[in-house]
Design a protein around this motif. Sequence first.
Motif, PDB file in Angstrom:
ATOM      1  N   THR A   1      29.417  50.050 -15.215  1.00  0.00           N
ATOM      2  CA  THR A   1      29.454  49.561 -14.143  1.00  0.00           C
ATOM      3  C   THR A   1      29.267  50.575 -12.934  1.00  0.00           C
ATOM      4  OG1 THR A   1      31.934  50.287 -14.224  1.00  0.00           O
ATOM      5  CG2 THR A   1      31.112  47.938 -14.908  1.00  0.00           C
ATOM      6  N   MET A   2      29.189  51.608 -13.142  1.00  0.00           N
ATOM      7  CA  MET A   2      28.878  52.488 -11.833  1.00  0.00           C
ATOM      8  C   MET A   2      27.665  52.423 -11.580  1.00  0.00           C
ATOM      9  SD  MET A   2      29.882  56.682 -11.539  1.00  0.00           S
ATOM     10  CE  MET A   2      29.114  57.287 -13.095  1.00  0.00           C
ATOM     11  N   PRO A   3      26.567  52.517 -12.473  1.00  0.00           N
ATOM     12  CA  PRO A   3      25.177  52.310 -11.644  1.00  0.00           C
ATOM     13  C   PRO A   3      25.052  50.936 -11.088  1.00  0.00           C
ATOM     14  CG  PRO A   3      25.127  52.821 -14.082  1.00  0.00           C
ATOM     15  CD  PRO A   3      26.488  52.809 -13.618  1.00  0.00           C
TER      16      PRO A   3
ATOM     17  N   GLY B   1      27.165  49.427  -9.386  1.00  0.00           N
ATOM     18  CA  GLY B   1      27.919  49.496  -8.130  1.00  0.00           C
ATOM     19  C   GLY B   1      27.242  50.382  -7.359  1.00  0.00           C
ATOM     20  N   LEU B   2      26.618  51.355  -7.638  1.00  0.00           N
ATOM     21  CA  LEU B   2      25.337  52.320  -6.762  1.00  0.00           C
ATOM     22  C   LEU B   2      24.251  51.442  -6.546  1.00  0.00           C
ATOM     23  CD1 LEU B   2      25.807  55.626  -8.816  1.00  0.00           C
ATOM     24  CD2 LEU B   2      26.786  55.040  -6.239  1.00  0.00           C
ATOM     25  N   LEU B   3      23.935  50.550  -7.157  1.00  0.00           N
ATOM     26  CA  LEU B   3      22.803  49.629  -7.147  1.00  0.00           C
ATOM     27  C   LEU B   3      23.023  48.757  -5.625  1.00  0.00           C
ATOM     28  CD1 LEU B   3      19.738  48.911  -7.677  1.00  0.00           C
ATOM     29  CD2 LEU B   3      21.003  47.116  -9.164  1.00  0.00           C
TER      30      LEU B   3
ATOM     31  N   ALA C   1      25.656  49.114  -3.576  1.00  0.00           N
ATOM     32  CA  ALA C   1      25.946  49.954  -2.297  1.00  0.00           C
ATOM     33  C   ALA C   1      24.724  50.416  -1.785  1.00  0.00           C
ATOM     34  CB  ALA C   1      26.884  50.906  -2.750  1.00  0.00           C
ATOM     35  N   GLY C   2      23.959  50.995  -2.437  1.00  0.00           N
ATOM     36  CA  GLY C   2      22.583  51.589  -1.836  1.00  0.00           C
ATOM     37  C   GLY C   2      22.019  50.311  -1.138  1.00  0.00           C
ATOM     38  N   SER C   3      21.650  49.284  -1.683  1.00  0.00           N
ATOM     39  CA  SER C   3      20.900  48.216  -1.314  1.00  0.00           C
ATOM     40  C   SER C   3      21.655  47.618   0.144  1.00  0.00           C
ATOM     41  CB  SER C   3      20.939  46.920  -2.189  1.00  0.00           C
ATOM     42  OG  SER C   3      20.265  47.334  -3.564  1.00  0.00           O
TER      43      SER C   3
ATOM     44  N   GLU D   1      21.082  50.397   2.845  1.00  0.00           N
ATOM     45  CA  GLU D   1      19.894  50.446   3.164  1.00  0.00           C
ATOM     46  C   GLU D   1      19.536  49.360   4.224  1.00  0.00           C
ATOM     47  OE1 GLU D   1      16.290  52.305   3.431  1.00  0.00           O
ATOM     48  OE2 GLU D   1      17.792  52.926   2.335  1.00  0.00           O
TER      49      GLU D   1
ATOM     50  N   TRP E   1      28.644  49.080   5.507  1.00  0.00           N
ATOM     51  CA  TRP E   1      29.155  49.079   4.198  1.00  0.00           C
ATOM     52  C   TRP E   1      30.375  49.795   3.925  1.00  0.00           C
ATOM     53  CZ3 TRP E   1      29.004  46.971  -0.293  1.00  0.00           C
ATOM     54  CH2 TRP E   1      29.518  47.691  -1.344  1.00  0.00           C
TER      55      TRP E   1
ATOM     56  N   SER F   1      33.433  47.603   2.366  1.00  0.00           N
ATOM     57  CA  SER F   1      34.122  48.292   1.155  1.00  0.00           C
ATOM     58  C   SER F   1      35.883  48.486   1.568  1.00  0.00           C
ATOM     59  CB  SER F   1      33.407  49.398   0.721  1.00  0.00           C
ATOM     60  OG  SER F   1      33.465  50.370   1.361  1.00  0.00           O
TER      61      SER F   1
END
Length: 68
Positions: free
Chosen positions: A16-18, A20-22, A24-26, A29, A36, A40
């Motif tokens: 799940t971490m990747p 969530g990072l995807l 959050a990053g989108s 950006e 964000w 959050s």
Amino acid sequence: MEAGLPHHRRRAEGATMPLGLLIAGSIAENKGVPLWFFVSGVVLLLLTLISALLILPQKADKAREETS
């Protein structure tokens, strides 16, 4: 951090971490980091309140049962 978790929980957390990072990053950006952080923070606050509202009555019921 993972040392105390059962093996099946470590795999789920790692998957799940990747994701969530995807997300959050989108959002960061496209909309900006301050937005964000605000979104959050609000989500975490709501989840905390909902959890407390679900758990606290159960603990109160257990305390009443133990004193009876």
